[in-house]
Design an enzyme around this catalytic site. Structure first.
Site, PDB file in Angstrom:
ATOM      1  N   SER A 136       0.763  -1.286  -0.133  1.00  0.00           N
ATOM      2  CA  SER A 136      -0.366  -0.081  -0.185  1.00  0.00           C
ATOM      3  C   SER A 136       0.350   1.244  -0.257  1.00  0.00           C
ATOM      4  O   SER A 136       0.462   2.143  -0.729  1.00  0.00           O
ATOM      5  CB  SER A 136      -1.101   0.618   1.291  1.00  0.00           C
ATOM      6  OG  SER A 136      -0.348  -0.258   2.353  1.00  0.00           O
ATOM      7  N   ASP A 151      -3.724   8.150   7.840  1.00  0.00           N
ATOM      8  CA  ASP A 151      -4.533   6.808   8.721  1.00  0.00           C
ATOM      9  C   ASP A 151      -3.249   6.475  10.140  1.00  0.00           C
ATOM     10  O   ASP A 151      -2.704   6.766  10.323  1.00  0.00           O
ATOM     11  CB  ASP A 151      -5.590   6.853   7.580  1.00  0.00           C
ATOM     12  CG  ASP A 151      -4.693   5.671   6.945  1.00  0.00           C
ATOM     13  OD1 ASP A 151      -2.911   4.806   7.081  1.00  0.00           O
ATOM     14  OD2 ASP A 151      -4.715   4.674   5.804  1.00  0.00           O
ATOM     15  N   HIS A 203      -0.128   4.553   7.594  1.00  0.00           N
ATOM     16  CA  HIS A 203       0.505   5.002   6.334  1.00  0.00           C
ATOM     17  C   HIS A 203       0.577   6.795   6.899  1.00  0.00           C
ATOM     18  O   HIS A 203      -0.444   7.480   6.806  1.00  0.00           O
ATOM     19  CB  HIS A 203      -0.388   5.474   4.777  1.00  0.00           C
ATOM     20  CG  HIS A 203      -0.979   3.920   4.420  1.00  0.00           C
ATOM     21  ND1 HIS A 203      -2.274   4.089   5.233  1.00  0.00           N
ATOM     22  CD2 HIS A 203      -0.106   3.001   3.779  1.00  0.00           C
ATOM     23  CE1 HIS A 203      -2.412   1.606   4.196  1.00  0.00           C
ATOM     24  NE2 HIS A 203      -1.353   1.713   4.138  1.00  0.00           N
TER      25      HIS A 203
END
Length: 358
Positions: free
Chosen positions: A41, A333, A336
């Site tokens: 991600s 978040d 990340h």
């Protein structure tokens, strides 16, 4: 006190000036013809969007500071590291996903990302959340190469493939999610043996990628996993301290993958090839321990929601609000970094590793 504040301001200003210089010297001509990315991600610009997976970021407030305030599938409030690397090297402003995006011939010529949020080198990791395995990313790369040949011709395509910069960024989900969150691996592996398991898979991946034509590879190490907000929440006790076992696993992995890379480069077929280990552990840990030096105020919580646990679908505009000033936060978040956090990390990579990468 005033003198101390002035000194801090000067240092921060100099830091950002050096960062700006790192991005300005290469605007006339791209330093590499293309950038090709594999991983999770951190470097996924939207390949997960059409998957039947909970690991998606194609909804607000993700992308709130991106062009048009659009949630593209990037796991941040704005750009992600591979966008910053692509623009910093003068290749293009954004690095697109390979899947589910209307790629133009120019997109193919200058590179794409095959990364899939929450994947890992452990074959079990992508299965748990139904994302793209690393070996499937290599299959996509083979398909991409054929598309490149069709656009550029065989000779030019071969030149692009050999001169492109390849980025591999994966492993955090193996440690944080598969090993420490599920019961599937901890039964059979202690931390050192699981790290060896991951390094073995990483080594195989690097060798296969090299066989497919990669000659300049930047291999991103693991961050201080125990210090990201979600891992503080689930493993750091009432005070949400950095969780030491996760950090130990990351440090051990980083040491062992560097040893493995050195061994790989001794192989006769790797003569003339570059595999550069990119340390992000120390820069991110320093940012977390000294946020003020980098111009941040919050290092233990994300901007989205409470900042303690919200990530992917839990970070949304229906049940979560966002912080009033995202520029003060290292993390977007609970997992990340923000675009500004990523910029500090990428600037560090440019300052310390650019000469070895290109």
């Amino acid at each position: 006190m005033e003198g101390k504040r002035l000194l801090i301001c000067v240092l921060v200003s100099l830091y950002h000036l050096s960062c700006a210089m790192a991005y300005s010297f290469n605007q006339t001509k791209p330093m590499v013809p293309a950038i090709i990315v594999f991983g999770d991600s951190i470097v996924d610009p939207g390949n997960n969007n059409d998957l039947k997976s909970p690991i998606v970021a194609n909804h607000p407030p993700y992308g709130q500071n991106f062009y048009g305030h659009k949630a593209t599938g990037r796991f941040s409030n704005g750009k992600i590291p591979t966008d910053l690397i692509a623009s910093g090297l003068g290749v293009k402003d954004l690095l697109p996903p390979y899947v589910g995006y209307p790629l133009t011939p120019e997109d193919i010529l200058t590179g794409v990302s095959f990364a899939s949020g929450a994947t890992g080198f452990d074959p079990l990791t992508p299965v748990i959340v139904n994302v793209i395995p690393m070996m499937d990313q290599l299959k996509m790369f083979a398909e991409y190469k054929e598309k490149l040949k069709a656009i550029a011709g065989e000779q030019k395509a071969a030149k692009i493939i050999s001169e492109a910069l390849y980025i591999i960024c994966v492993g955090t989900d193996d440690v944080a999610n598969t090993y420490f969150t599920t019961p599937f691996r901890v039964i059979d592996y202690d931390i050192p043996s699981y790290v060896d398991f991951l390094v073995s898979h990483a080594s195989t991946f690097i060798k296969k990628l090299h066989e497919m034509g990669a000659r300049k590879i930047g291999y991103v190490g693991l961050p201080p996993i125990g210090c990201v907000p979600s891992q503080r929440t689930v493993g750091g006790g009432l005070e949400r301290n950095c969780e030491p076992k996760r950090n130990y696993a990351a440090q051990l992995y980083n040491y062992k993958i560097q040893v493995e890379i050195e061994q790989i480069l001794k192989g006769p077929s790797f003569k003339g090839s570059k595999i550069t280990y990119l340390d992000i552990y120390n820069i991110l840990l320093d940012m977390i321990q000294r946020p003020g030096f980098y111009g941040f105020e919050e290092a233990t919580k994300g901007c989205c929601g409470t900042g303690l646990i919200e990530v992917t679908k839990l970070c949304n505009n229906k049940t979560s609000t966002t912080c009033s000033d995202v520029t003060k936060y290292i993390f977007w978040d609970s997992f990340h970094p923000t675009e500004r956090g990523y910029k500090a990390i990428v600037n560090n990579i440019f300052d310390n590793y650019l000469h070895a990468l290109i």
